[in-house]
Design a protein around this motif. Structure first.
Motif, PDB file in Angstrom:
ATOM      1  N   TRP A  92       0.829  -1.213   0.000  1.00  0.00           N
ATOM      2  CA  TRP A  92       0.000   0.000   0.000  1.00  0.00           C
ATOM      3  C   TRP A  92       0.865   1.265   0.000  1.00  0.00           C
ATOM      4  O   TRP A  92       0.487   2.280  -0.587  1.00  0.00           O
ATOM      5  CB  TRP A  92      -0.899  -0.027   1.225  1.00  0.00           C
ATOM      6  N   LEU A  93       2.040   1.204   0.618  1.00  0.00           N
ATOM      7  CA  LEU A  93       2.926   2.369   0.695  1.00  0.00           C
ATOM      8  C   LEU A  93       3.597   2.697  -0.631  1.00  0.00           C
ATOM      9  O   LEU A  93       4.085   3.821  -0.821  1.00  0.00           O
ATOM     10  CB  LEU A  93       4.004   2.140   1.760  1.00  0.00           C
ATOM     11  N   ASN A 141       2.416   1.258  -3.971  1.00  0.00           N
ATOM     12  CA  ASN A 141       1.700   0.572  -5.050  1.00  0.00           C
ATOM     13  C   ASN A 141       1.607   1.389  -6.334  1.00  0.00           C
ATOM     14  O   ASN A 141       1.745   0.848  -7.426  1.00  0.00           O
ATOM     15  CB  ASN A 141       0.296   0.195  -4.571  1.00  0.00           C
ATOM     16  N   ASP A 142       1.354   2.693  -6.241  1.00  0.00           N
ATOM     17  CA  ASP A 142       1.179   3.500  -7.452  1.00  0.00           C
ATOM     18  C   ASP A 142       1.723   4.893  -7.205  1.00  0.00           C
ATOM     19  O   ASP A 142       2.358   5.173  -6.180  1.00  0.00           O
ATOM     20  CB  ASP A 142      -0.294   3.543  -7.872  1.00  0.00           C
ATOM     21  N   ALA A 170       0.730   6.607  -3.924  1.00  0.00           N
ATOM     22  CA  ALA A 170       1.095   5.973  -2.661  1.00  0.00           C
ATOM     23  C   ALA A 170       1.966   6.908  -1.835  1.00  0.00           C
ATOM     24  O   ALA A 170       2.525   7.898  -2.331  1.00  0.00           O
ATOM     25  CB  ALA A 170       1.821   4.658  -2.920  1.00  0.00           C
TER      26      ALA A 170
END
Length: 306
Positions: free
Chosen positions: A141-142, A144-145, A148
């Protein structure tokens, strides 16, 4: 009426069987029987079944036919196997080196007296205590894209977003770093316990002889923890080569199979390609390589001691 003398063979057999029938041996056998039965059911039977599967072309729905060593020959000719093998070796070596360096450095630091040392010991164990699913998904999650947290920090300082999980090189780096972050607390805790068993008078004698701190570390500390270090590195090798959680939960072995290790490859063969025989073959090839590595390391260790 004369007694017939017993034959030499019968005498030898009675001499061999008498200790085995003693009360101590019977008690030991009774106490060990549940453990041996459990090991046979939990370990021996599944391993035997897996070995048999590696000689068949079965799937998840049918047992398949016996094909001999055809699966092994096919696996050794697959480029994906050699790629997974290279990544597994890189993954293991990098993780062991990183965990040992970080763990030993922090263990040496935690030996010193400083405020809140107990709190730091607890905090440094958190990566090992947190369940792998929670930890790895949080890391994903930190990064990912482009939205983030990591990329928000990078763009806040004027940099361009980094697609950590879409670039093969970055994905390999992040898988290794996260594995080190998850694994170093075990190395830290074990090395700290080993360091605390070293006799302090050895350091005092080295100081009297004029040894520097580096010389004391190299000639006193390292020889004292060499045995536990070998054991820890062997355990870490097993856990890293067999690690499915980190490369799969973080990047599903991607991108473009860049982070696919042997365990992920076995999973793909078994569940994605529905080829149980090839999946079992990958598993036993991995087991064989681990056994060879352990045999070589232990032999070198014994020769060095000798």
């Amino acid at each position: 009426m004369t007694m017939q003398a017993s034959s030499p063979t019968a005498t030898v057999w009675r001499g061999f069987a008498r200790p085995l029938l003693s009360p101590d041996v019977r008690t030991t056998a009774i106490l060990l029987a549940p453990s041996i039965l459990l090991i046979a059911v939990v370990i021996a039977y599944p391993m035997t079944q897996g070995l048999l599967y590696s000689f068949t072309n079965g799937s998840l729905l049918k047992p398949g036919k016996f094909v001999g060593f055809q699966n092994y020959a096919k696996l050794l000719s697959e480029p994906t196997f050699w790629h997974s093998l290279r990544f597994s070796l890189l993954f293991a070596v990098a993780n062991i080196a990183g965990c040992y360096t970080l763990g030993l450095g922090l263990a040496l630091l935690l030996q010193r007296d400083f405020p809140l040392r107990g709190l730091f010991r607890v905090l440094l164990l958190l990566p090992w205590i947190v369940p792998s699913l929670v930890a790895i998904v949080s890391w994903r999650w930190l990064m990912n894209d482009e939205h983030a947290l990591f990329n928000q920090i990078i763009t806040a300082f004027g940099g361009d977003p980094v697609f950590f999980l879409s670039n093969s090189n970055w994905a390999i780096v992040m898988v290794i770093l996260i594995k080190i972050w998850r694994s170093f607390p075990f190395m830290l805790l074990s090395l700290l316990a080993a360091l605390q068993t070293i006799d302090r008078t050895l350091y005092e004698a080295a100081e009297i002889d004029g040894a520097t701190r580096w010389q004391s570390f190299w000639h006193v500390t390292m020889p004292a923890i060499r045995g536990i270090s070998v054991v820890l590195c062997l355990l870490m090798t097993i856990w890293t080569v067999n690690d499915f959680d980190t490369p799969w939960l973080l990047a599903q072995g991607g991108p473009a199979n860049a982070t696919e290790n042997l365990v992920v490859l076995a999973y793909r063969y078994t569940f994605a390609r529905n080829d149980v025989g090839m999946g079992a073959t990958v598993s036993f090839v991995t087991l064989g390589m681990l056994l060879v590595i352990f045999a070589v390391i232990l032999r070198l260790q014994r020769e060095k001691r000798g």
